[in-house]
Design a protein around this motif. Structure first.
Motif, PDB file in Angstrom:
ATOM      1  N   GLY A 181      42.008   9.389  81.745  1.00 58.39           N
ATOM      2  CA  GLY A 181      43.339   9.739  82.226  1.00 58.39           C
ATOM      3  C   GLY A 181      43.430  10.485  83.522  1.00 58.39           C
ATOM      4  O   GLY A 181      44.494  10.511  84.152  1.00 58.39           O
ATOM      5  N   LEU A 184      45.114   9.041  86.893  1.00 57.29           N
ATOM      6  CA  LEU A 184      46.457   8.480  86.822  1.00 57.29           C
ATOM      7  C   LEU A 184      47.261   8.790  88.088  1.00 57.29           C
ATOM      8  O   LEU A 184      48.001   7.933  88.590  1.00 57.29           O
ATOM      9  CB  LEU A 184      47.189   9.026  85.600  1.00 57.29           C
ATOM     10  N   LYS A 204      47.667   3.540  83.276  1.00 59.15           N
ATOM     11  CA  LYS A 204      48.535   4.051  82.219  1.00 59.15           C
ATOM     12  C   LYS A 204      48.230   3.370  80.888  1.00 59.15           C
ATOM     13  O   LYS A 204      48.297   4.013  79.829  1.00 59.15           O
ATOM     14  CB  LYS A 204      50.007   3.861  82.588  1.00 59.15           C
ATOM     15  N   VAL A 207      45.557   5.323  79.351  1.00 63.38           N
ATOM     16  CA  VAL A 207      46.049   6.627  78.901  1.00 63.38           C
ATOM     17  C   VAL A 207      46.776   6.492  77.564  1.00 63.38           C
ATOM     18  O   VAL A 207      46.567   7.283  76.637  1.00 63.38           O
ATOM     19  CB  VAL A 207      46.983   7.240  79.969  1.00 63.38           C
ATOM     20  N   TYR A 211      45.890   8.034  73.879  1.00 58.61           N
ATOM     21  CA  TYR A 211      46.875   8.856  73.175  1.00 58.61           C
ATOM     22  C   TYR A 211      47.143   8.323  71.774  1.00 58.61           C
ATOM     23  O   TYR A 211      47.258   9.091  70.807  1.00 58.61           O
ATOM     24  CB  TYR A 211      48.164   8.901  73.984  1.00 58.61           C
ATOM     25  N   TYR A 248      47.015  15.683  83.753  1.00 66.36           N
ATOM     26  CA  TYR A 248      47.671  14.570  84.427  1.00 66.36           C
ATOM     27  C   TYR A 248      48.865  14.018  83.662  1.00 66.36           C
ATOM     28  O   TYR A 248      49.711  13.340  84.245  1.00 66.36           O
ATOM     29  CB  TYR A 248      46.655  13.462  84.715  1.00 66.36           C
ATOM     30  N   LEU A 249      48.929  14.282  82.363  1.00 64.46           N
ATOM     31  CA  LEU A 249      50.153  13.913  81.653  1.00 64.46           C
ATOM     32  C   LEU A 249      51.343  14.671  82.228  1.00 64.46           C
ATOM     33  O   LEU A 249      52.397  14.090  82.509  1.00 64.46           O
ATOM     34  CB  LEU A 249      50.011  14.222  80.160  1.00 64.46           C
ATOM     35  N   GLY A 252      51.649  13.917  86.120  1.00 68.04           N
ATOM     36  CA  GLY A 252      52.133  12.553  86.306  1.00 68.04           C
ATOM     37  C   GLY A 252      53.630  12.457  86.083  1.00 68.04           C
ATOM     38  O   GLY A 252      54.344  11.755  86.810  1.00 68.04           O
ATOM     39  N   TYR A 253      54.113  13.185  85.083  1.00 64.55           N
ATOM     40  CA  TYR A 253      55.560  13.213  84.854  1.00 64.55           C
ATOM     41  C   TYR A 253      56.270  13.853  86.048  1.00 64.55           C
ATOM     42  O   TYR A 253      57.302  13.346  86.518  1.00 64.55           O
ATOM     43  CB  TYR A 253      55.870  13.994  83.576  1.00 64.55           C
ATOM     44  N   ASP A 258      57.860   9.714  84.948  1.00 60.81           N
ATOM     45  CA  ASP A 258      57.620   8.811  83.825  1.00 60.81           C
ATOM     46  C   ASP A 258      57.829   9.578  82.516  1.00 60.81           C
ATOM     47  O   ASP A 258      57.019  10.429  82.142  1.00 60.81           O
ATOM     48  CB  ASP A 258      56.189   8.271  83.912  1.00 60.81           C
ATOM     49  N   LEU A 261      55.041   9.905  79.878  1.00 60.34           N
ATOM     50  CA  LEU A 261      54.045  10.948  80.119  1.00 60.34           C
ATOM     51  C   LEU A 261      54.545  12.303  79.631  1.00 60.34           C
ATOM     52  O   LEU A 261      53.781  13.101  79.087  1.00 60.34           O
ATOM     53  CB  LEU A 261      53.700  11.019  81.607  1.00 60.34           C
ATOM     54  N   TRP A 265      52.734  14.591  76.909  1.00 62.23           N
ATOM     55  CA  TRP A 265      52.392  15.964  77.236  1.00 62.23           C
ATOM     56  C   TRP A 265      52.948  16.931  76.194  1.00 62.23           C
ATOM     57  O   TRP A 265      52.242  17.834  75.732  1.00 62.23           O
ATOM     58  CB  TRP A 265      52.903  16.351  78.625  1.00 62.23           C
TER      59      TRP A 265
END
Length: 466
Positions: A181, A184, A204, A207, A211, A248-249, A252-253, A258, A261, A265
């Motif tokens: 991940g 990302l 993604k 990822v 998850y 990165y969750l 990344g959001y 996104d 994500l 998270w």
């Protein structure tokens, strides 16, 4: 006859004078430290130029160098560029660009560790393109991205660890969450800047696949088979091997907006807070547990774990951030510089973790906590951390790591993240506000700034920071 100035007015004027003098003193100190950090960066860069020019990294004491693979991929030059830009080092930027554009070539017949190359080289090139504007940075980034995306061609979508840059052959079907991940942001930026969604979508997919295989607690384990999706090590933690997957969750959001994500998270953070975080008589820590049962198995916290605090800050939880920051600073002060990892029940370093690699995460955490709270105790902590590096890691012709923080024995190597991360975070403590704006940028795990340049009306990253 003019009336006498009242005592109250006199006190008011005196207070203003004292306040101005104090502010001037603080500004002067920051100016001094700005130059000191720049000097430290340039001293390290001079060592690279003198003994490692065109190679990956320098060994200052023996006046030598080393590469990660059979040939150089210019690890230090690419990693260093974004810091040079923020510091305004025009001469160094010019010579660095000349080296990168004349020598960097990814047509290499050897395997690389995809995630490490992504965060350092792909991330460094993309950030350099956004900061400097030279399209050759983006061309190199696209070439590298195209050479690495075969790792995602697996039965589960969970990427393999290794890829041959020339042939595209992949290997390493066992991996960890971090190597699934924590690229990302880089592949997402490549998609956004080239207009080709495949990079982000492939990353993604991996990822999400990871998850979906989380344990009953919501936590991830330490090692998984990419072909079958079966866990081979169910130990859960936030240390190396898992760390930047979680980071990165959230980032990344913040960068891409996104919502998937964000949901991942939120679930992950709740699981960490519930099953890994604990308060002891020695402070607030994040330890290890089983991903399925939540049973605690190890009271280990280390240099890499410090990243979790910036997640607290970016998620708006300054209360927990300040508690964890107190523990981080306590760990640093055990030997006036942090060991790689300690047992927080005994407050002693593990025997195999007494070294210091000049890692940035503790300084990074301190910076985020200071920016979020405005409390100058964290500014003083950051200043102290820089002084520790100056005192213990500096040698005649550069900087090196420590093989043992208890004895301060030197370890003759200087890796690229000294330039990309450690010196960048040290500098940001003292830099003018306009040098870096957290409302515009998200820093990747290698501290390369990424900016959203595609969403109309985008307001920037304001989560948890003033």
């Amino acid at each position: 006859m003019k009336p006498a100035i009242s005592t109250l007015m006199m006190l008011f004027l005196l207070g203003n004078l004292i306040s101005c003098k104090a502010q001037n003193k603080a500004d002067k100190e920051k100016e001094i430290y700005q130059e000191r950090v720049k000097t430290a960066f340039k001293k390290g860069w001079t060592a690279y130029k003198d003994y490692a020019w065109g190679e990956d990294a320098v060994n200052p004491i023996k006046k030598g160098n080393h590469n990660w693979y059979a040939e150089s991929l210019l690890m230090t030059p690419v990693d260093a560029f974004s810091t040079m830009y923020l510091m305004g080092l025009e001469e160094e930027m010019t010579e660095n660009k000349e080296l990168i554009f004349s020598k960097l070539d990814f047509d290499k017949d050897f395997e690389v560790q995809q995630f490490e190359i992504a965060i350092r080289l792909l991330g460094g090139l993309l950030s350099s393109y956004q900061l400097d504007g030279d399209p050759r940075f983006l061309e190199l980034a696209k070439d590298l991205g195209d050479r690495m995306i075969p790792v995602f061609d697996t039965p589960t979508g969970i990427p393999y660890r290794l890829v041959n840059l020339r042939t595209g052959e992949i290997s390493g079907n066992g991996t960890n969450p971090c190597e699934v991940g924590s690229m990302l942001l880089e592949y997402g930026m490549l998609s956004k800047l080239t207009g080709d969604p495949k990079y982000y979508e492939l990353c993604k997919r991996g990822v999400v696949a990871m998850y979906e295989r989380r344990g009953k607690t919501g936590l991830l384990g330490s090692w998984i088979n990419c072909d079958t999706g079966e866990w081979q090590d169910t130990r859960a933690h936030i240390s190396g091997g898992i760390d930047a997957y979680y980071e990165y969750l959230l980032k990344g959001y913040l960068l891409f907006g996104d919502e998937d994500l964000k949901e991942m998270w939120d679930v992950s953070r709740k699981a960490v807070d519930t099953h890994l975080a604990e308060e002891t008589e020695n402070g607030y820590w994040i330890g290890w547990a089983d991903m399925n049962t939540g049973e605690r198995i190890l009271s280990r916290f280390g240099a890499l774990d410090c990243f979790w605090n910036l997640c607290y800050v970016l998620d708006g939880d300054t209360e927990r951030a300040e508690k964890l920051q107190a523990s981080i600073y306590k760990m640093w002060n055990l030997y006036d510089i942090e060991p790689e990892a300690i047992d927080y029940e005994t407050m002693q370093p593990f025997e195999d973790s007494k070294y210091y690699m000049i890692r940035p995460e503790a300084i990074e955490s301190t910076y985020y906590t200071w920016k979020a709270t405005g409390d100058d105790q964290y500014y003083e902590q950051g200043k102290h951390m820089f002084e520790s590096i100056e005192k213990y890691c500096q040698v005649e012709n550069g900087y090196v790591q420590l093989s043992d923080v208890t004895t301060k024995e030197k370890w003759d190597t200087l890796e690229s993240f000294f330039f990309a991360e450690t010196m960048k975070y040290c500098y940001l403590f003292f830099a003018p506000e306009e040098v870096f704006d957290f409302e515009k940028y998200v820093l990747n795990t290698e501290a390369h700034p990424f900016k959203n340049t595609w969403d109309e009306g985008w307001k920037g990253n304001k989560v948890g920071l003033k």
